[in-house]
Design a protein around this motif. Sequence first.
Motif, PDB file in Angstrom:
ATOM      1  N   UNK A 304       0.827  -1.211   0.000  1.00 57.80           N
ATOM      2  CA  UNK A 304       0.000   0.000   0.000  1.00 57.80           C
ATOM      3  C   UNK A 304       0.859   1.257   0.000  1.00 57.80           C
ATOM      4  N   UNK A 305       1.984   1.190   0.724  1.00 58.27           N
ATOM      5  CA  UNK A 305       2.865   2.361   0.822  1.00 58.27           C
ATOM      6  C   UNK A 305       3.521   2.704  -0.505  1.00 58.27           C
ATOM      7  N   UNK A 306       3.881   1.697  -1.274  1.00 58.76           N
ATOM      8  CA  UNK A 306       4.648   1.956  -2.500  1.00 58.76           C
ATOM      9  C   UNK A 306       3.786   1.915  -3.759  1.00 58.76           C
ATOM     10  N   UNK A 307       2.490   1.672  -3.604  1.00 56.80           N
ATOM     11  CA  UNK A 307       1.613   1.549  -4.783  1.00 56.80           C
ATOM     12  C   UNK A 307       1.579   2.828  -5.612  1.00 56.80           C
ATOM     13  N   UNK A 308       1.733   3.980  -4.982  1.00 54.01           N
ATOM     14  CA  UNK A 308       1.636   5.247  -5.694  1.00 54.01           C
ATOM     15  C   UNK A 308       2.925   5.724  -6.320  1.00 54.01           C
ATOM     16  N   UNK A 309       3.987   4.906  -6.300  1.00 54.70           N
ATOM     17  CA  UNK A 309       5.256   5.341  -6.879  1.00 54.70           C
ATOM     18  C   UNK A 309       5.128   5.524  -8.390  1.00 54.70           C
ATOM     19  N   UNK A 310       5.736   6.572  -8.939  1.00 56.30           N
ATOM     20  CA  UNK A 310       5.664   6.809 -10.399  1.00 56.30           C
ATOM     21  C   UNK A 310       6.616   5.885 -11.154  1.00 56.30           C
ATOM     22  N   UNK A 311       6.332   4.591 -11.122  1.00 54.79           N
ATOM     23  CA  UNK A 311       7.166   3.581 -11.758  1.00 54.79           C
ATOM     24  C   UNK A 311       6.316   2.799 -12.760  1.00 54.79           C
ATOM     25  N   UNK A 312       6.755   2.774 -14.021  1.00 55.54           N
ATOM     26  CA  UNK A 312       6.023   2.092 -15.080  1.00 55.54           C
ATOM     27  C   UNK A 312       6.897   0.966 -15.634  1.00 55.54           C
ATOM     28  N   UNK A 313       6.353  -0.243 -15.710  1.00 54.86           N
ATOM     29  CA  UNK A 313       7.103  -1.414 -16.152  1.00 54.86           C
ATOM     30  C   UNK A 313       6.556  -1.896 -17.483  1.00 54.86           C
ATOM     31  N   UNK A 314       7.450  -2.073 -18.443  1.00 56.30           N
ATOM     32  CA  UNK A 314       7.095  -2.626 -19.750  1.00 56.30           C
ATOM     33  C   UNK A 314       7.807  -3.973 -19.873  1.00 56.30           C
ATOM     34  N   UNK A 315       7.033  -5.046 -20.037  1.00 55.21           N
ATOM     35  CA  UNK A 315       7.608  -6.386 -20.054  1.00 55.21           C
ATOM     36  C   UNK A 315       7.688  -6.983 -21.456  1.00 55.21           C
ATOM     37  N   UNK A 330       5.319   8.676 -25.463  1.00 50.74           N
ATOM     38  CA  UNK A 330       3.943   8.667 -24.976  1.00 50.74           C
ATOM     39  C   UNK A 330       3.904   8.848 -23.463  1.00 50.74           C
ATOM     40  N   UNK A 331       4.805   8.157 -22.757  1.00 53.33           N
ATOM     41  CA  UNK A 331       4.846   8.268 -21.296  1.00 53.33           C
ATOM     42  C   UNK A 331       5.242   9.673 -20.865  1.00 53.33           C
ATOM     43  N   UNK A 332       6.192  10.259 -21.582  1.00 55.08           N
ATOM     44  CA  UNK A 332       6.615  11.622 -21.243  1.00 55.08           C
ATOM     45  C   UNK A 332       5.470  12.605 -21.425  1.00 55.08           C
ATOM     46  N   UNK A 333       4.675  12.381 -22.455  1.00 59.47           N
ATOM     47  CA  UNK A 333       3.549  13.277 -22.726  1.00 59.47           C
ATOM     48  C   UNK A 333       2.445  13.135 -21.689  1.00 59.47           C
ATOM     49  N   UNK A 334       2.217  11.915 -21.192  1.00 54.96           N
ATOM     50  CA  UNK A 334       1.095  11.666 -20.280  1.00 54.96           C
ATOM     51  C   UNK A 334       1.460  11.771 -18.808  1.00 54.96           C
ATOM     52  N   UNK A 335       2.657  11.293 -18.434  1.00 54.19           N
ATOM     53  CA  UNK A 335       3.014  11.235 -17.011  1.00 54.19           C
ATOM     54  C   UNK A 335       4.333  11.897 -16.677  1.00 54.19           C
ATOM     55  N   UNK A 336       5.025  12.430 -17.683  1.00 55.10           N
ATOM     56  CA  UNK A 336       6.361  12.945 -17.442  1.00 55.10           C
ATOM     57  C   UNK A 336       7.347  11.793 -17.431  1.00 55.10           C
ATOM     58  N   UNK A 337       8.621  12.073 -17.702  1.00 53.27           N
ATOM     59  CA  UNK A 337       9.630  11.024 -17.754  1.00 53.27           C
ATOM     60  C   UNK A 337      10.931  11.549 -17.182  1.00 53.27           C
ATOM     61  N   UNK A 338      11.508  10.811 -16.229  1.00 47.95           N
ATOM     62  CA  UNK A 338      12.736  11.254 -15.568  1.00 47.95           C
ATOM     63  C   UNK A 338      13.868  10.246 -15.664  1.00 47.95           C
TER      64      UNK A 338
END
Length: 497
Positions: A304-315, A330-338
């Motif tokens: 629950x604590x880490x569910x909101x982390x801005x981490x996207x996984x592509x498998x 696409x990710x940079x446009x929608x969620x930002x990319x760092x």
Amino acid sequence: MNSIDTPLLGLSQRIPPSNMQAEQALLGALLANNRAYERVAEFLAPEHFADPVHGRIFAAIHRRVNSGQLADAITLRAEFEHSGVLDDVGGTAYLGQLLTAMVGIINAGEYGRAIHDAWLRRQLIDVGEEVVNNAFGADPEMDGKTQVEAAEQRLFDIADKGVTTGGFIVFEQALTAAIQGAERAFHRPGGVSGLATGLRDLDKKMGGLHPSDLMVLAGRPGMGKTALATKIAFGAARSLLAEARANGNGDAVPKGSVAFFSLEMSAEQIALRLLAEEARVSGDKIRRGDIAQRDFDRFVQVSREIAGLPLHIDETPGISVSALRTRCRRLKRTSGLSLIIIDYLQLMRPSAGTRPENRVLEISQFTQGLKAIAKEMAVPVIALSQLSRAVEQREDKRPQLSDLRESGTIEQDADCVMFVYRDEYYLQQRGPKQTQFDSDDKFNAAMDKWQQDMERVHNRAELLIEKQRHGPTGKIDLLFEGEFTRFADLDLVHSDM
């Protein structure tokens, strides 16, 4: 006429875009004053002209101007006459006609951009026709997914070669950006100007992860490359979330996110690793359900604590550079990319329509493509890489730059090369066996020494920075707990255990 022919007929009846007046006016301006060539030299090429005759004349002007020679109607007529192509370009009369078509050399840049824009649109039409033909079955070996990737690659090639960006940056502007970076490092704890990794000593050594850098993290199987990469991804995502909350409120949305491309493991396996690391519950026990209620409660709480982390996984297995670029855009446009992480380099595949001659050229395409993505997106990119078996043949198993597979291209393109190494892994394999000794005393002595060595390297890992364009190289000692596949700062060994 069948239905398949209809879309192609609709396209073929249209006249491709061109601007003959602009082509004639530009060539006239160039022939009248060669200095006008400077206004179009950076982005215009002979193939951009719709009329092949105009392209040939522009090529002759380009060749003479770059050689420091005069390019006017008289010199071009002599050159074309000497090479026997004067009639092909319309003869002396047409060269003179081009001079009369000139409106003024001050407009040369605008003419050039109009010509270039028409060429870009013709290229897009070609791509569109190719997409339509392939979709209607022109190439039966290409399935829908492959066709999408091929179209993406063609569009990227047009954008990469056809759209001119860049140019000089005033030094004052570059200096301001450098001062801002130094200011960020001054105000942040630990002197970190880039994106924090969650590993204190690594941040201290590199100042965090910096935009446009391509970093390669390599190691032999069993060293923990993926575990370290997930640690960095998790630390960066946590840093982005903490920064957003510090600047806003508890519900603040991070400005950036971390993209993790896992070509070997599934998203579920990556998530399980992160959970096991944070909850300090063995991932193996979690998979087998061999955990106590207390551990399960801890597991749920951490999730629950880490569910909101801005981490996207592509498998996606075997993803291509062009597909990776599209998804990052696409990710940079929608969620930002760092931050972008790829696990791992050798599992990528060439883009549709490209067939490198050998594996070295193939890897070179990957590293150059990833470096281009790092610069285009202005984010750090970390690519994991395998090492050759040459490491196993040496007494000292610590990796070297020459151990990188296809090392020439990887080492050349990377801004930073790091190796993860664990002496415990190799020492464990060299445990003494009774049959190797002719007496119990010798065996016991060897066993005592081996156990002492094992205690010395237990839960220890080394991160060897062998190349860093913008900072020092050297070794970073880390804690590694195999049970949780967990990397951490070494001085946490007492407080965590």
